[in-house]
Design an enzyme around this catalytic site. Sequence first.
Site, PDB file in Angstrom:
ATOM      1  N   LYS A  73      -1.647 -53.652   9.883  1.00 52.54           N
ATOM      2  CA  LYS A  73      -2.150 -53.304   8.624  1.00 52.54           C
ATOM      3  C   LYS A  73      -1.391 -53.979   7.493  1.00 52.54           C
ATOM      4  CE  LYS A  73      -2.661 -49.220   5.706  1.00 52.54           C
ATOM      5  NZ  LYS A  73      -2.742 -47.774   5.950  1.00 52.54           N
ATOM      6  N   ASP A 115      -1.324 -44.250  11.148  1.00 52.26           N
ATOM      7  CA  ASP A 115      -0.750 -45.380  10.472  1.00 52.26           C
ATOM      8  C   ASP A 115       0.592 -45.260  10.172  1.00 52.26           C
ATOM      9  OD1 ASP A 115      -3.629 -45.780  10.280  1.00 52.26           O
ATOM     10  OD2 ASP A 115      -3.776 -46.427   8.224  1.00 52.26           O
ATOM     11  N   LYS A 169      -6.245 -54.395   9.443  1.00 52.87           N
ATOM     12  CA  LYS A 169      -6.718 -53.365   8.116  1.00 52.87           C
ATOM     13  C   LYS A 169      -5.897 -53.985   6.888  1.00 52.87           C
ATOM     14  CE  LYS A 169      -6.041 -48.844   6.688  1.00 52.87           C
ATOM     15  NZ  LYS A 169      -5.804 -47.213   6.916  1.00 52.87           N
TER      16      LYS A 169
END
Lengths: 829, 319
Positions: B219, B155, B255
Site C-alpha cells: 500500500k 494495514d 492498494k
Amino acid sequence: MADKTIELSTRSEVKKIFETMEYGPAPEASNVAKAWLQQHENVLGHFINGEWYKPSNRKTYTTNSPATDEVLATTIQGEEEDINYAVKCAREAFKSWSTLAPHTRARYLYAIARNVQKHHRLLAVMESLDNGKSIRETRDCDIPLVARHFYHHAGWAQLMEDEMNGWKPVGVVGAVVPWNFPLMLLTWKVCPALAMGNTVVLKPATYTRLSALLFAEICHEAGLPPGVFNVVTGNGAFGSMLATHADVDKVAFTGSTPVGQTLRRLTAGSGKKLSLELGGKSPIIVMENADLDSTVEGIVDAIWFNQGQVCSAGSRLLVQENIYEDLISRLKERLGHFRLGHSLDKTIDMGPIVSESQLKTIQEYVDDARKEGADVFQAPVNNQVPSNGYYYPPTLITNVQTVSKVVREEIFGPVLVALPFRTAKEAQALGNNTNYGLAASVWSENLSTALELAVSIKAGAVWVNSHNMFDAAAGFGGYKESGFGRDGGKEGLFEYVRPSWEERPRPQAIEVDMKTFGANYGGSLMPAPGQGNLKQNGNAPLVDHTYKVYYGGAQKRPDGSYSRPVFSSTDPSSIIAYVSDSNRKDVRNAVEAAHKAAPGWGKRASHNRAQIVYYMAENLEMRRDEIAQRLMNFTGQSLESAYEEVDTSVQRLFYWGAYADKYGGTVQETTLYGCTVCIREPVGVIGIACPDENPLLGFVSLFAPAVIRANCVVIVPSEKYPIPALDLYQIFDTSDLPGGVVNILSGSRDHLTKYLTEHQHVDAMWYFGTVEGSKFVEFSSAENVKRTWVNYGINRNWSCSKEGQGEEFLYHATQCKNIWLPMGVTYAN
Amino acid sequence: MAYNPGINLDLEWVQKTAINLPAVNRRAATLPTKRTVKKAWQAAWLLRAVTCIDLTTLSGDDTFSNVQRLCYKAKHPIRDDLLEAMGMHDAGITVGAVCVYPSRVPDAVKSLKDAGKSYVPIASVATGFPAGQTPLATRIEEIKMAIEMGATEIDIVISRTKALHGDWQEIYDEVSACKKACGEGVHMKTILGTGDLGTLTNVYKASLVAMMAGSDFIKTSTGKEGVNATLPVGLVMVRAIRDYYHKTGYKVGFKPAGGIRSAKDACTWLALMKEELGNDWLNNQLFRIGASSLLTDIERQLYHYVTGRYAAAHQLPMA
C-alpha cells in the site's frame, strides 16, 4: 428522479462489462472537421495569395482516411502554371514582408500561434482523420508543438536584428514536407522562414493535404498578409517543379533520403540554399544498468509512436547481452496489452498506417526477415481494428544481425529489430554502423556511460533515458545520409538567411557532364617538363626545392610520381617551380590519414587546439618577410599587398584560434525538465578546394575555421599558386599540429575535387572554383548527402573581415547535436 | 483474497534496483491519455472501483456515530434506484472493506452487523499508524488486539527510519514478525509511506522487501504523508509486484491510498492495474483503493450516467 431511462440493452451491457472489465470504444467526434470540409463542398484547391485558388481543368486526388478508407475530400493536382502563380505572389509579398519591422513580423507569428490554439481540436481531428495517427498524439503532441513553434519563432522574429545581425532573408522558400507529421513538419519550415523575413510556397505530401490547407485558412484569418504563406497541392513531379523554379531561393525538404538526393541533384549549381531532413535507422542503446521497465515504455515511445512512421524512430534496439533476454521478455509482455484501432479512438496505442502501399512495403520487409530465418513477434491485436483500414501490428524482430535488410534499411513502420552487444564500445560501433545519423537514445542510470555514448553516437539528436522528444528551441536534423540543416532552435534559423553582404548567386545554367568532369588526370595541365622556361639564377643552379604532398603529418611523394609546373603570373611562359601532381590515390591516402587523426583531434581540449593555431600564427609571423617576398614573386602583387596578405593571415589565425574554445554549444531552453545541451560537433573530414585568389589568405581562411572546430581537412591549395600554401606545412610541423589534421594535396583542383566529392567517407566539400565545379560538387554530393559549400564561380573578398571570416564559416564547420538529459529524483520529501 | 507466504530476503535483487524518475513520470503522465472508458464502460468500471474501495475514516474525532454511518454506506455505496437502472441491483455491490483505527474496530463490527445482509471485511490500521515510531513489541501487540476485536485485515506501516538507512534486513524481519502475528487467516497490507522514502528506487526496494516478508498487499501511504498515492509511485509499486510474481508465482495485491478523490482517478488506477498487471488484478482480491470522499464522486458520475443530469450533493447519502 430521472427523465432519462436507460435502455434494457445498456443495462445488461453494464453487467457484462462489470464482469469482463474490457475497454470499450471512446471515439472522438469528427463532425466539426467534416463540416469544415463540407463548407468547401469537399473539394479543396490551392491556397495562394490569401485566398482559395481553383484553376479549372486540373486532375484531382481523392483523400481517404486510413482508418476506414472513407473518402474525405478531393484536392487538385497542380500544374506548372500554379507554381508560377504561387511563386510570383510569394515574390511580390516578399518585398513588403522582408522589410517589415521585426516586431511586426513577430506580431503576425504570435497571432498564428494564438489562432492555432483557438482551433486546436479541429486541427487535431483533421490531422488524425487524414493521416491515421491517433487523436491522442495529434492532440497532445503534433498541435501543441505547432503552437509552440510559432510562439518560439515569434520571438526570433522579434529579436532578429540583435540575434541575427549580419544575416538577411533568403527570399522565396519552397517547402516540401512529408505525410508523417503533416502540420508539425510544415510548421518547422514555415516558422523560421517567416520569422527571418522570407515568404513560403509549401507543397504538402499527397496523402496528407488537408491540415495544411486548413492551416492556410487559419493563417489568413490570423491576418497574415496575402502571399506570405501559400499552399499548393500536386504530385511528386510537381514538388520537383517547385524546387527547380528559378525564383525559389531556398528549398526546405523533409522526407525520404532518395527524394532528398533527387532534390540535391535537381538544384545543383542553381545557387539555391537547400536543407534536407531525411531518413533514419536510429538506435536505442540499453545498458545493463538501465531501468528496464522504463526502458520498455521508452521503446514504445521510440518505435510505436505514430505507427513507427517517424524519421527519428528508434528502430534498432541494441541491448547489452547480459540483460538481453530479460528486456526482450518484458517487451513482449508489454506488447501483450497493446491496442491498435481507429485513429479517432481515444483508447489506442497505435492507429493505421498512412496508406495501402506503405502497408505493403512494411509487410514485404517483415516477410523478407521471416524468409531469412528471423524470429518475428507480433502483438495479438488484429481483431480490434476496423476492417477497411490499413493496420499493421507492432512487430519485434529478433535473431537478426547487421547483414539483414531489416537491420540496415529504414522501414518506416512499427517494426523493431533487436541485437545484443557486449560492451559500451561495441554499442557505439553498432550504433554508428549505419548510413543514417538522425537520432539515438541511450538508456543507463550511469551518467558517465550515458554521456559518453551520447557524444560518440553520430546523430543530430540523442535522448538519454527517453526518446522522440521535440521542442522548438532545439534544432532537429541529421548527420550523414539523414541530411543537413536543422529545424528549430537558433541553429535552424541559419537555413533561412544568407550573409547580409551576399547577393543570391544566380549562376548561368550550364550542362556539366558529371561522368567526365575532372576525370582526366593531367587534363588541365600535363605534369611534364618542357612547357615553359625554368627561371634560373645566374650561372649556378638554385638549391632545388621539392614540394611534396603532405598528409598524415609527413611529406610524401605523390602516388603517381608526377610533377606539374607552376607558372609565373607575370610571365606565363616562365616556370617558377614544379609541385607534386596528386591523383585519386593521394586523395584516398589523405582521407585515410584525416580519419585516423580525427578522433584524437576531436578529444583534444579546445584550449590545446587554440594554442596550436596561435603557434602557427607565431611561426608565420617569424617568416613574414620571406613569405611576403615569395607571394609577391609568385602572384605578381606588390610587396605591400603581399605583406598585407601575410599580416591578415596571421590575424585570421588569431581570429580562429580565439574561436577554438568559444563555439562549443549552448544549453537550449526547451520545455524539458532537465538539460537540453546543444553541442556543435565537427562535421568530420572536410575536403576543401581553395580559390586562386589570395593563395595564402584563402587557404588560411578555409583550413583554420575547420580545424579549430575539430574537423580534419584534405585541402587542395590554389591550383595556380600552390606554393604559399605548401610553404605552410613546414609551419604546421613546427607548430605541434598533429599529423593528419591538415592534409595538403597540390595538383588539379577539379580532378582532386572530383575524387574528394565522390569519396563516401568525406563528410563535407567546400569548393571555391568555377561554376561547373560548383554544380559538380553539389550534384555529386547527393550520393552520400555530403554537406557542401560552393562559390558558384563567384570570388569573395578574402581580405574583408565580413566575407573572409565570421559566423558563416562556423556554420559550415560544425553540426549541431542536441542531447536531451531529463533530470530528477525528487518526487516527494 | 491474495495470499503471499513470502520468500527469503534476496538482498542482491533488492540492491540492483534502478528506477528512473523522469521516465516513470512520462509513463505516468501518458497512461491516462492512452486509456479511457466512456458510457456503459465507464459505469461498469466505476462500479468495479466501488467494490475495490476500502472506505476509510482515520481521524482523532472518530466516534461510533460516524463509524456507523460509514459502515452503512459501505453496504449501500450506490443508491438502489441507480443500481437498478443499470441492472446491477442484484450484483451485491458493496465496498471492499471499511478501514478504521483499532479502537474503532468494535464500532465497525457492531454497525456492520446491524446493517445486515452482505459481508464487508473490516480493515484496521495497526503498528503505530501512521508514523510507525513505536517499539516492535507494542506494534505486534496492536495487531493481535485489533484481530481479537474483529479486524479481518490489517494495514501495517514499515519503519521509514530503517528504509532511509537502507536497513532492509531489519524491515524484512519486522514485516515478517507482523505477518506472523496476523497469521494465515488475516490479510496483511503493508504501507510503505512512499512520501517519506525520498526516491522511487527506495519505493521499489521497500516494495520488494515487503513482499519477500509476506505482505499480501502493498500500500502506498497512510494518507498522512506530504505526498500520497501518485501515479508514478503506483507505477513503480505495481512493476515490483509484477517482477515478484514472475520470480515467485505469488500474486500480491496493491492498494493506493490518500488523495484519490475523483471518479476519473479511480478509472485511471484501474487502467494502470489492467495495463501493468492484467485483469487478474482488477478486483478487490488484489486491488483496493483507500479513500473516503471518492465514493461520493463515483456516485455522482453514476447518477449522471443514469439520468443525464448532474446531481446536487444533497441528493446522495453522505458517508
